[in-house]
Scaffold this motif. Structure first.
Motif, PDB file in Angstrom:
ATOM      1  N   LYS A  54      94.562 -79.731  -4.261  1.00 33.81           N
ATOM      2  CA  LYS A  54      94.592 -78.754  -3.175  1.00 33.81           C
ATOM      3  C   LYS A  54      96.035 -78.286  -2.990  1.00 33.81           C
ATOM      4  O   LYS A  54      96.950 -78.756  -3.677  1.00 33.81           O
ATOM      5  CB  LYS A  54      94.068 -79.368  -1.883  1.00 33.81           C
ATOM      6  CG  LYS A  54      94.839 -80.590  -1.404  1.00 33.81           C
ATOM      7  CD  LYS A  54      94.224 -81.176  -0.137  1.00 33.81           C
ATOM      8  CE  LYS A  54      95.012 -82.391   0.345  1.00 33.81           C
ATOM      9  NZ  LYS A  54      94.439 -82.971   1.585  1.00 33.81           N
ATOM     10  N   ASP A  55      96.234 -77.331  -2.094  1.00 31.45           N
ATOM     11  CA  ASP A  55      97.565 -76.777  -1.867  1.00 31.45           C
ATOM     12  C   ASP A  55      98.518 -77.835  -1.306  1.00 31.45           C
ATOM     13  O   ASP A  55      98.096 -78.822  -0.700  1.00 31.45           O
ATOM     14  CB  ASP A  55      97.490 -75.592  -0.907  1.00 31.45           C
ATOM     15  CG  ASP A  55      96.671 -74.438  -1.491  1.00 31.45           C
ATOM     16  OD1 ASP A  55      96.496 -74.411  -2.723  1.00 31.45           O
ATOM     17  OD2 ASP A  55      96.205 -73.586  -0.709  1.00 31.45           O
ATOM     18  N   LYS A  67      98.484 -74.429  -8.072  1.00 29.11           N
ATOM     19  CA  LYS A  67      98.176 -74.625  -6.659  1.00 29.11           C
ATOM     20  C   LYS A  67      99.257 -73.961  -5.825  1.00 29.11           C
ATOM     21  O   LYS A  67     100.396 -73.790  -6.271  1.00 29.11           O
ATOM     22  CB  LYS A  67      98.107 -76.117  -6.301  1.00 29.11           C
ATOM     23  CG  LYS A  67      97.058 -76.905  -7.075  1.00 29.11           C
ATOM     24  CD  LYS A  67      95.649 -76.447  -6.722  1.00 29.11           C
ATOM     25  CE  LYS A  67      94.611 -77.255  -7.508  1.00 29.11           C
ATOM     26  NZ  LYS A  67      93.230 -76.782  -7.254  1.00 29.11           N
ATOM     27  N   TYR A 112     100.763 -84.543  -1.187  1.00 32.01           N
ATOM     28  CA  TYR A 112     100.478 -83.202  -0.680  1.00 32.01           C
ATOM     29  C   TYR A 112     101.505 -82.724   0.338  1.00 32.01           C
ATOM     30  O   TYR A 112     101.357 -81.639   0.894  1.00 32.01           O
ATOM     31  CB  TYR A 112      99.064 -83.144  -0.110  1.00 32.01           C
ATOM     32  CG  TYR A 112      98.025 -83.298  -1.197  1.00 32.01           C
ATOM     33  CD1 TYR A 112      97.756 -82.249  -2.075  1.00 32.01           C
ATOM     34  CD2 TYR A 112      97.356 -84.492  -1.388  1.00 32.01           C
ATOM     35  CE1 TYR A 112      96.837 -82.378  -3.101  1.00 32.01           C
ATOM     36  CE2 TYR A 112      96.419 -84.643  -2.409  1.00 32.01           C
ATOM     37  CZ  TYR A 112      96.168 -83.579  -3.264  1.00 32.01           C
ATOM     38  OH  TYR A 112      95.259 -83.728  -4.287  1.00 32.01           O
TER      39      TYR A 112
END
Length: 314
Positions: A25-26, A56, A83
């Protein structure tokens, strides 16, 4: 079919923990200064280029305030899951980490890579009466009310002003702003008399047919190649060592080794890409890549500098 079945069996036999980590994910990138600051500008350029490598989004999360404390406190307390990463500025980070009741310590970050290293400089407005650093210092000695804008209390540019004033033997009034962009705007608007910044921050403001600022001196042991007519402080009898700022990518401490290694490998690849170097050159930025081990040594050295040098300036 037998080959396919064998391949599937082998894949299923590999423990999940042994598979290389990649972001699904980002990613949030914490920058402890406002949008448009020197740190923010460099971070946005690099993260845009990094997005192409990892597929991403690298989302800049600006958390300005308290000279960097707000953003860096959030960074060190973020979940170390890969993240959330961020930027630190040296020596500001280590200076704040050495304050009494500091909100964070250097042991709360994991080094990834150094991005930029920039030399400190002294500037005045282009229409200033001070044509040289000697002129400015002589005025400051006669008038201890000259005002210098900084990027925050005990932040990197404030330390530069302290190094200049104490080595040259004058007093001045430090006026803190929210970051380098605001600090330089104050100088451009005539709110202060002089300022200390980094060369990349002022490069566009001291060049062209109608420059807004004048470069008076550099914090280095030799003159900068692009500005051979501008003296070092040491030449004039002032602070005679290199001083500037490093902008580095780090993660919250405690990140799993495979996750941290992913980011170390990624930024090593990106920062050594000739196309990335070219993009930085066009933006007036010069990459100074250091891997995680070299960055760790730099952080420790800057920690010593903060305790043994900077602590005596305030």
């Amino acid at each position: 079919m037998k080959k396919l079945a064998l391949a599937l069996a082998v894949a299923m036999a590999i423990p999940l923990s042994a598979q290389a980590w990649t972001p699904e994910k980002d990613v949030s990138v914490i920058v402890a200064y406002k949008a448009g600051s020197g740190t923010d500008t460099g971070a946005r350029l690099l993260m845009t280029l990094t997005e192409k490598e990892i597929g991403k989004a690298m989302i800049i999360n600006n958390l300005p305030g308290a000279d960097g404390k707000i953003g860096w406190t959030r960074l060190v307390n973020s979940k170390p899951d890969g993240y959330t990463i961020g930027y630190i500025n040296l020596p500001t980070f280590t200076t704040l980490a050495n304050e009494k009741n500091a909100a964070f310590k250097i042991t709360q970050i994991a080094p990834i890579a150094n991005h930029l290293t920039e030399t400190g400089v002294i500037v005045v407005r282009a229409d200033s009466k001070w044509q040289s650093l000697k002129d400015l210092v002589n005025e400051a000695k006669a008038n201890d009310k000259l005002r210098c804008s900084t990027n925050g209390v005990k932040a990197s540019n404030h330390t530069a002003a302290q190094l200049l004033s104490q080595s040259a033997g004058f007093k001045y009034k430090a006026v803190p702003y929210g970051g380098t962009a605001d600090q330089l705007m104050a100088l451009r608007q005539g709110e202060v008399d002089f300022s200390c910044a980094k060369i990349a921050d002022v490069a566009k403001l001291i060049s062209g047919d109608k420059p807004e600022l004048r470069l008076l001196g550099v914090f280095d042991t030799k003159r900068l190649a692009d500005y051979p007519n501008v003296p070092t402080l040491g030449e004039l009898g002032y602070y005679d060592q290199w001083y500037g700022s490093a902008r580095a990518i780090v993660a919250p401490a405690g990140m799993p080794e495979d996750v941290l290694q992913y980011w170390v490998d990624t930024f090593k690849k990106v920062l050594n890409d000739p196309a990335v170097k070219e993009a930085h050159d066009k933006g007036g930025l010069t990459i100074d890549f250091k891997d995680n081990k070299q960055l760790d040594e730099l952080i420790k050295a800057q920690d010593v500098f903060a305790r043994e040098v900077i602590s005596k300036l305030y």
